[in-house]
Design a protein around this motif. Structure first.
Motif, mmCIF file in Angstrom:
data_model
loop_
_atom_site.group_PDB
_atom_site.id
_atom_site.type_symbol
_atom_site.label_atom_id
_atom_site.label_comp_id
_atom_site.label_asym_id
_atom_site.label_seq_id
_atom_site.Cartn_x
_atom_site.Cartn_y
_atom_site.Cartn_z
ATOM 1 N N ALA A 142 76.933 42.357 24.803
ATOM 2 C CA ALA A 142 77.120 43.245 26.509
ATOM 3 C C ALA A 142 78.502 44.452 25.599
ATOM 4 O O ALA A 142 79.440 44.973 26.972
ATOM 5 C CB ALA A 142 78.695 41.843 27.379
ATOM 6 N N GLY A 143 78.775 44.382 24.819
ATOM 7 C CA GLY A 143 79.739 45.914 23.803
ATOM 8 C C GLY A 143 78.611 46.670 24.780
ATOM 9 O O GLY A 143 77.426 47.020 24.730
ATOM 10 N N VAL A 144 79.901 48.162 24.399
ATOM 11 C CA VAL A 144 79.160 49.183 24.886
ATOM 12 C C VAL A 144 78.586 49.931 23.038
ATOM 13 O O VAL A 144 80.065 49.644 22.402
ATOM 14 C CB VAL A 144 80.712 49.580 25.423
ATOM 15 N N ASN A 145 78.106 50.683 23.295
ATOM 16 C CA ASN A 145 77.643 51.651 22.540
ATOM 17 C C ASN A 145 77.553 53.297 22.893
ATOM 18 O O ASN A 145 76.262 53.108 22.776
ATOM 19 C CB ASN A 145 76.580 50.824 21.060
ATOM 20 N N LEU A 146 78.766 54.059 22.998
ATOM 21 C CA LEU A 146 78.061 55.126 24.115
ATOM 22 C C LEU A 146 77.754 56.077 22.811
ATOM 23 O O LEU A 146 78.694 56.521 21.733
ATOM 24 C CB LEU A 146 79.782 55.676 23.783
ATOM 25 N N ARG A 147 76.463 56.327 22.808
ATOM 26 C CA ARG A 147 75.498 57.518 21.752
ATOM 27 C C ARG A 147 75.646 57.814 20.048
ATOM 28 O O ARG A 147 75.980 58.419 19.779
ATOM 29 C CB ARG A 147 76.766 59.077 22.138
ATOM 30 N N GLY A 148 76.082 56.357 19.898
ATOM 31 C CA GLY A 148 76.322 55.665 18.120
ATOM 32 C C GLY A 148 77.191 56.545 18.500
ATOM 33 O O GLY A 148 77.256 56.569 17.375
ATOM 34 N N GLU A 149 78.547 57.100 19.274
ATOM 35 C CA GLU A 149 79.469 57.181 18.304
ATOM 36 C C GLU A 149 80.844 56.663 18.862
ATOM 37 O O GLU A 149 81.741 56.325 17.865
ATOM 38 C CB GLU A 149 80.412 59.142 18.958
ATOM 39 N N VAL A 150 80.798 55.742 19.778
ATOM 40 C CA VAL A 150 81.737 55.142 20.203
ATOM 41 C C VAL A 150 81.087 53.370 20.126
ATOM 42 O O VAL A 150 80.170 52.895 21.569
ATOM 43 C CB VAL A 150 82.734 55.221 21.304
ATOM 44 N N ALA A 151 81.666 51.947 19.496
ATOM 45 C CA ALA A 151 81.487 51.125 20.198
ATOM 46 C C ALA A 151 82.831 50.140 20.064
ATOM 47 O O ALA A 151 83.629 50.320 19.534
ATOM 48 C CB ALA A 151 80.624 50.299 18.931
ATOM 49 N N THR A 152 82.550 49.368 21.592
ATOM 50 C CA THR A 152 83.332 48.778 21.796
ATOM 51 C C THR A 152 83.173 47.269 22.352
ATOM 52 O O THR A 152 82.471 46.802 22.544
ATOM 53 C CB THR A 152 84.411 49.395 23.103
ATOM 54 N N ASP A 153 83.961 46.199 21.486
ATOM 55 C CA ASP A 153 83.869 45.243 22.299
ATOM 56 C C ASP A 153 85.248 44.398 22.722
ATOM 57 O O ASP A 153 86.354 44.838 22.389
ATOM 58 C CB ASP A 153 83.323 43.610 21.331
ATOM 59 N N THR A 154 85.784 43.370 24.249
ATOM 60 C CA THR A 154 86.318 43.299 24.883
ATOM 61 C C THR A 154 86.080 41.468 24.136
ATOM 62 O O THR A 154 86.078 40.794 24.679
ATOM 63 C CB THR A 154 86.017 42.797 26.278
ATOM 64 N N LEU A 155 87.867 41.674 24.391
ATOM 65 C CA LEU A 155 88.316 40.023 24.494
ATOM 66 C C LEU A 155 89.068 39.550 25.427
ATOM 67 O O LEU A 155 89.724 39.852 26.208
ATOM 68 C CB LEU A 155 89.644 40.356 23.025
ATOM 69 N N VAL A 156 87.664 38.459 25.707
ATOM 70 C CA VAL A 156 88.439 37.691 27.087
ATOM 71 C C VAL A 156 88.874 36.407 27.609
ATOM 72 O O VAL A 156 88.455 34.991 26.193
ATOM 73 C CB VAL A 156 87.034 37.391 27.933
ATOM 74 N N VAL A 157 89.731 36.044 27.716
ATOM 75 C CA VAL A 157 90.943 35.003 27.350
ATOM 76 C C VAL A 157 91.023 34.211 28.966
ATOM 77 O O VAL A 157 91.626 35.282 29.925
ATOM 78 C CB VAL A 157 92.158 35.103 26.777
ATOM 79 N N THR A 158 91.004 33.174 29.865
ATOM 80 C CA THR A 158 91.158 32.693 31.207
ATOM 81 C C THR A 158 91.943 31.841 30.753
ATOM 82 O O THR A 158 91.927 31.345 30.236
ATOM 83 C CB THR A 158 89.883 32.343 31.358
ATOM 84 N N ARG A 159 92.368 31.622 32.455
ATOM 85 C CA ARG A 159 93.139 30.553 32.223
ATOM 86 C C ARG A 159 92.465 29.224 32.173
ATOM 87 O O ARG A 159 93.165 28.304 31.501
ATOM 88 C CB ARG A 159 94.027 30.206 33.326
ATOM 89 N N LYS A 160 91.663 29.408 32.698
ATOM 90 C CA LYS A 160 90.724 27.571 33.116
ATOM 91 C C LYS A 160 90.529 27.610 31.282
ATOM 92 O O LYS A 160 90.414 26.328 30.484
ATOM 93 C CB LYS A 160 89.438 27.971 33.312
#
Length: 360
Positions: A142-160
Motif C-alpha cells: 500500500a506504499g506509494v512509488n511516485l514516478r519512480g522518484e519518491v517512495a513512501t511507506d507509513t508506520l501505523v500504530v493503533t490503540r487496540k
C-alpha cells in the motif's frame, strides 16, 4: 481424549524436509492425537497457478486447530513491485487471521555455544513479542512509488493493536520464571519514543497496560540501544515487546546470540488462530539434499503443542511440548547429532531420528 486438526503447508526449498521432520517428532510425542493434513502454497505454487495461498488452503487453515508451516520463497519469484512472493504466504495468513503477536523465544540450550563469550546454558532465556499486524509493515502493498522518484511507506500504530500485544507480553511474563539475572518478571518496551510520536504513543499505551500488572516490572530500551544491551547483558531480559519492524530486527539478533536462525522457533498468535514455523528462510541452495536443520521447525512444533494445550486445557499437550524441547536439548548436549549450522555434520533425517529416539 481430545484430538486436533493441524493444517500443514510444506512450502518451498527446505520447507518440505523440515516440516515433515517436525511432524514425525510431534507424532512420536503425541501419538495420533494430532491429525495432520497437507495443503499447497508457496512461491513455487504461485509460479504454477498464480496463487501463493489458494483459497482452499486458507479455508483449511482457518478451520484447523493450528497451522504448521515449513518455509516459503524462491529466488526470482517476485511480484511486479519487486517484493518476494514467498513472504506473502504467511503475511496473508497473518493479516487475514489477525495473528497479532509474533512470539520468538531466545534460549541458550546445552550443547550450543553462543558467539557471546562466557554464557552457559540457561544464562540467556527471554522472549521477544513482536506486534505482528501494524507498524511499518502494515504498508506492505500500500506504499506509494511516485514516478519512480519518491517512495513512501507509513508506520501505523493503533490503540487496540498496542494494547493487545502489550497485554499479551505482560501475561506471558506473568507465566514465566523471570529474567535469568535476578528472577524478576519484566517486560521491556523497545521503541524510539525519544524521536517519533508513533513510538511515544506505543510506549504510553504500554504504560497504561502495565498498571494492571503490579507483579511485573516495566522497563524501556530504545531500539538502537537494545542491540547493544542484548549482547552485553542478555540475562537481564525476560520479555521484550516491540513494534513490527523493530521486533523483526531484534528477533534475528537475539537468535544469533543463542545459535542462529536454524534453532529459532516462532509462533504467530491471535485470539483464535496460531501459525507455527521456524524463523529461517527456505534455503533453496541446500533443498532436497538432507542438509537442513529441522530444529527450528521442531521447536516451533513444541510451541504449537504448548499453545494448544493451554488453549484447550490439555495438560498432556503442555507436557508433550516440554518433552520435545527437552529431547532437542538432550540430543544437542550429547554432541553426537549436531546440525551443520551449529558446527556438526548431522543430516536432517539423522537429527529427526535422534530426537524421536530421545522421546521414545
Amino acid at each position: 481424549m481430545n484430538t486436533y486438526d493441524i493444517a500443514t503447508i510444506d512450502g518451498d526449498g527446505i520447507g518440505p524436509e523440515v516440516c515433515q521432520s517436525a511432524i514425525a517428532v510431534l507424532r512420536e510425542a503425541c501419538g495420533e492425537r494430532l491429525r495432520f493434513t497437507a495443503w499447497p502454497g508457496g512461491a513455487a505454487h504461485h509460479a504454477r497457478t498464480g496463487a501463493v495461498l489458494p483459497e482452499e488452503t486458507f479455508a483449511a487453515c482457518r478451520s484447523a486447530h493450528a497451522i504448521l508451516h515449513g518455509a516459503a520463497g524462491l529466488p526470482g519469484i517476485t511480484y511486479a513491485d519487486g517484493t518476494e512472493v514467498g513472504n506473502d504466504l504467511h503475511l496473508q495468513l497473518r493479516f487475514r487471521l489477525d495473528l497479532y503477536a509474533n512470539v520468538r523465544p531466545n534460549r541458550l540450550y546445552r550443547g550450543v555455544r553462543s558467539p557471546l563469550a562466557g554464557w552457559e546454558a540457561g544464562g540467556i532465556d527471554y522472549v521477544i513479542v513482536r506486534e505482528n499486524t501494524e507498524g511499518l509493515y502494515a504498508s506492505r502493498g500500500a506504499g506509494v512509488n511516485l514516478r519512480g522518484e519518491v517512495a513512501t511507506d507509513t508506520l501505523v500504530v493503533t490503540r487496540k493493536g498496542v494494547e493487545r500485544v502489550a497485554r499479551f507480553a505482560f501475561e506471558l511474563a506473568r507465566r514465566r520464571q523471570g529474567a535469568p539475572r535476578d528472577g524478576r518478571r519484566r517486560v521491556t518496551v523497545c521503541d524510539k519514543a525519544n524521536i517519533l510520536r508513533s513510538y511515544a504513543f506505543f510506549r504510553a499505551i504500554c504504560d497504561e497496560v502495565a498498571r494492571g500488572y503490579a507483579d511485573v516490572e516495566i522497563d524501556y530500551a530504545y531500539a538502537d540501544a537494545i542491540t547493544v544491551h542484548m549482547l552485553k547483558k542478555p540475562d537481564f531480559y525476560d520479555v521484550i515487546v516491540a513494534e513490527n519492524m523493530f521486533g523483526d530486527i531484534i528477533s534475528d539478533l537475539g537468535a544469533g546470540t543463542v545459535g542462529g536462525l536454524g534453532i529459532a522457533a516462532s509462533a504467530e498468535l491471535g485470539d483464535s488462530h496460531g501459525l507455527f514455523q521456524g524463523a529461517h528462510g527456505s534455503a533453496p541452495d541446500i533443498a532436497g539434499q538432507d542438509l537442513a536443520s529441522p530444529l527450528a521447525t521442531i521447536l516451533s512444533g513444541a510451541l504449537m503443542l504448548r499453545w494448544l494445550g493451554e488453549r484447550h486445557g490439555d495438560d498432556a499437550l503442555v507436557q508433550g511440548a516440554a518433552r520435545v524441547e527437552r529431547a532437542v536439548e538432550d540430543v544437542l548436549a550429547a554432541g553426537q547429532t549436531v546440525p551443520r549450522d551449529l558446527g556438526g555434520q548431522a543430516r536432517c533425517s539423522e537429527i529427526t531420528q535422534a530426537v524421536c529416539r530421545q522421546l521414545g
